[in-house]
Design an enzyme around this catalytic site. Structure first.
Site, PDB file in Angstrom:
ATOM      1  N   ASP A  98       0.812  -1.232   0.000  1.00 14.58           N
ATOM      2  CA  ASP A  98       0.000   0.000   0.000  1.00 14.58           C
ATOM      3  C   ASP A  98       0.842   1.276   0.000  1.00 14.58           C
ATOM      4  OD1 ASP A  98      -2.037  -1.773   0.151  1.00 14.58           O
ATOM      5  OD2 ASP A  98      -2.710  -1.219   2.157  1.00 14.58           O
TER       6      ASP A  98
ATOM      7  N   MET B  90      -5.708  -2.781  -5.313  1.00 10.28           N
ATOM      8  CA  MET B  90      -5.701  -2.749  -3.836  1.00 10.28           C
ATOM      9  C   MET B  90      -5.139  -1.423  -3.311  1.00 10.28           C
ATOM     10  SD  MET B  90      -4.503  -6.449  -2.464  1.00 10.28           S
ATOM     11  CE  MET B  90      -5.698  -7.747  -2.149  1.00 10.28           C
ATOM     12  N   GLY B  91      -5.221  -1.264  -2.006  1.00 12.21           N
ATOM     13  CA  GLY B  91      -4.611  -0.088  -1.398  1.00 12.21           C
ATOM     14  C   GLY B  91      -5.499   0.584  -0.358  1.00 12.21           C
TER      15      GLY B  91
HETATM   16  O1  F6P Z   1      -2.636  -4.240   3.616  1.00  8.56           O
HETATM   17  C1  F6P Z   1      -2.284  -4.657   2.360  1.00  8.56           C
HETATM   18  C2  F6P Z   1      -3.479  -5.144   1.586  1.00  8.56           C
HETATM   19  O2  F6P Z   1      -2.999  -5.894   0.493  1.00  8.56           O
HETATM   20  C3  F6P Z   1      -4.436  -4.039   1.158  1.00  8.56           C
HETATM   21  O3  F6P Z   1      -4.064  -3.421  -0.025  1.00  8.56           O
HETATM   22  C4  F6P Z   1      -5.718  -4.795   1.035  1.00  8.56           C
HETATM   23  O4  F6P Z   1      -6.831  -3.946   1.212  1.00  8.56           O
HETATM   24  C5  F6P Z   1      -5.623  -5.754   2.154  1.00  8.56           C
HETATM   25  O5  F6P Z   1      -4.263  -6.026   2.350  1.00  8.56           O
HETATM   26  C6  F6P Z   1      -6.354  -7.052   1.928  1.00  8.56           C
HETATM   27  O6  F6P Z   1      -6.141  -7.840   3.034  1.00  8.56           O
HETATM   28  P1  F6P Z   1      -6.593  -9.333   3.163  1.00  8.56           P
HETATM   29  O7  F6P Z   1      -5.776 -10.164   2.246  1.00  8.56           O
HETATM   30  O8  F6P Z   1      -6.358  -9.666   4.614  1.00  8.56           O
HETATM   31  O9  F6P Z   1      -8.053  -9.373   2.788  1.00  8.56           O
END
Ligand code: F6P
Length: 418
Positions: A145, A191-192
């Protein structure tokens, strides 16, 4: 007999393509500095509470293993999203952690993670100081992120940005080939969460052979559905294929995530983060109905953080460097701090490590500055792209076996405790 000096290292939060390069950096530096053992927590602090850890020397046997680890995506040790209670809320949990650390003769506790994970370093180092314990607690930055404060950028971001830029180029090319005498809209979801660094990285696709995405929407600015529709309709009059990049975390002015307008689950993690997905699908369906043309949603999802086959060399090397720097800092007596990357120069690009008090970093979010977006916040500026470009340079050839990249995977039969 002299007291053992051991290190324990854990990985926490969302993984990246280079998080294991930091683990390799911690391991190699610790061995070279003469630490006795390097333990790995299995699934971070959550696993440690269940006494789940391994001796890393049972897993890493050679320089080749180090090289494989640097090229292995996802958390080798397993990750967790676990929030420690405040110290005054539950002392027993801290007593348990320190009992385990003392039992293992731990000199330094190193945690590779993002802003939520730095909360763990902050609380453990505070507790150690309050109770007169001597262990050192150091954070190693990691997150695709790129939203950690005080560091120029975070390991993991450059590789994700490189994959996102390249994939955007490929998606644009694919869509162009399909749009003979008809319109098509492709929405890419990146993502982010609250920070648009990765979504903005789609602009890397713009080059001599590609126009780049037509519109880019970051989560930092409220998303206006009506204005969005008007923009898209206008573009449809001018070109056949439109590619739009949106952050998974774009929100309406009233605070609702756009993905919540579609169907999302109710899952919320320990830090109160909702699972964000479905933004592109929602908008693709919305535009299909409003514009009457073919639409497609492309959710890069976990591909963007696990694509080690095209990780950036700069990123892998910096991830390794910050891991080693955390061991050095601990060895020199630092605690309650996180290693950062300082950009020393842009041209030629040079970076060095620095270190900051983790209290200034934990739970903070570094967002894309408004001046790095265009006037109506539908694209990013040249300054934004210039900031990212050095971070995506170079590559590390994957070690290929039978046509597929080889990874180093945890061997649970060897060395698991308990
Ligand atoms: O924190 C990093 C990240 O990849 C974010 O970009 C994303 O929103 C989140 O993790 C997703 O997390 P998870 O894999 O736990 O759903």
């Amino acid at each position: 007999m002299a007291k053992k000096r051991n290190i324990i290292v854990g990985q926490s939060g969302g993984p990246t393509a280079v998080i294991n390069s930091s683990l390799a950096g911690v391991y190699k530096n610790a061995i070279e500095r003469g630490f006795d053992k390097v333990y790995g927590m299995l699934h971070g602090i959550q696993g440690l509470l269940d006494e789940q850890y391994i001796d890393l020397s049972t897993q890493i046997h050679s320089e080749l293993d180090i090289e494989l680890l640097k090229r292995t995506p996802s958390a080798f040790l397993g990750s967790c999203r676990y929030k420690l209670p405040e110290i005054h809320e539950d002392k027993a949990i801290y007593e348990k952690i320190f009992e385990i650390l003392n039992k293992l003769d731990i000199y330094a506790f190193i945690y590779i993670g993002g802003n939520d994970s730095m909360d763990t370093i902050k609380k453990l180092s505070d507790y150690a100081i309050l109770t007169g314990q001597t262990q050192k607690f150091l954070g190693v930055p990691k997150t695709i992120d790129n939203d950690l404060a005080l560091t120029d950028h975070t390991p993991g971001f450059g590789s994700a940005a490189k994959y996102i830029g390249a994939s955007t180029k490929e998606v644009i090319r694919d869509a162009l080939g399909l749009t003979y005498k008809k319109n098509m809209i492709t929405i890419m979801e990146i993502m982010g969460r609250n920070a648009g660094w990765l979504t903005g990285a789609t602009a890397l696709a713009k080059s001599e052979d590609c126009d780049g995405p037509d519109l880019i929407y970051l989560p930092e600015v409220p998303f206006d559905v009506e204005k969005f529709l008007a923009k898209v309709k206008d573009l449809l009059n001018k070109k056949a294929s439109i590619v739009i990049a949106v952050s998974e975390g774009i929100k309406l002015a009233d605070g609702r995530y756009v993905c919540e307008l579609g169907s999302v689950g109710d899952y919320v993690d320990a830090f109160g983060h909702k699972q964000l997905q479905g933004t592109a699908t929602y908008l693709a369906n919305f535009l299909a109905a409003e514009c009457g043309c073919k639409t497609r949603a492309v959710e890069l999802s976990t591909l963007q953080r696990s694509a080690s086959h095209m990780a950036s060399r700069v990123d892998i090397d910096e991830a390794f460097m910050v891991g080693g720097a955390a061991v050095k800092a601990a060895d020199e007596g630092d605690t309650g701090k996180m290693v950062v990357i300082d950009r020393v120069s842009d041209d030629p690009y040079m970076a060095a490590t620095g270190i900051y008090d983790v209290h200034r970093i934990a739970n903070e979010e570094k967002l894309v500055p408004r001046e790095w977006m265009n006037k109506d916040a539908t694209n990013v500026t040249k300054d934004f792209v210039d900031y990212i470009k050095p971070l995506i340079q170079g590559d590390y050839q994957p070690i290929m076996v039978n046509g597929m990249p080889r990874h180093l995977v945890l061997n649970m039969k060897k060395g698991r405790k308990k």
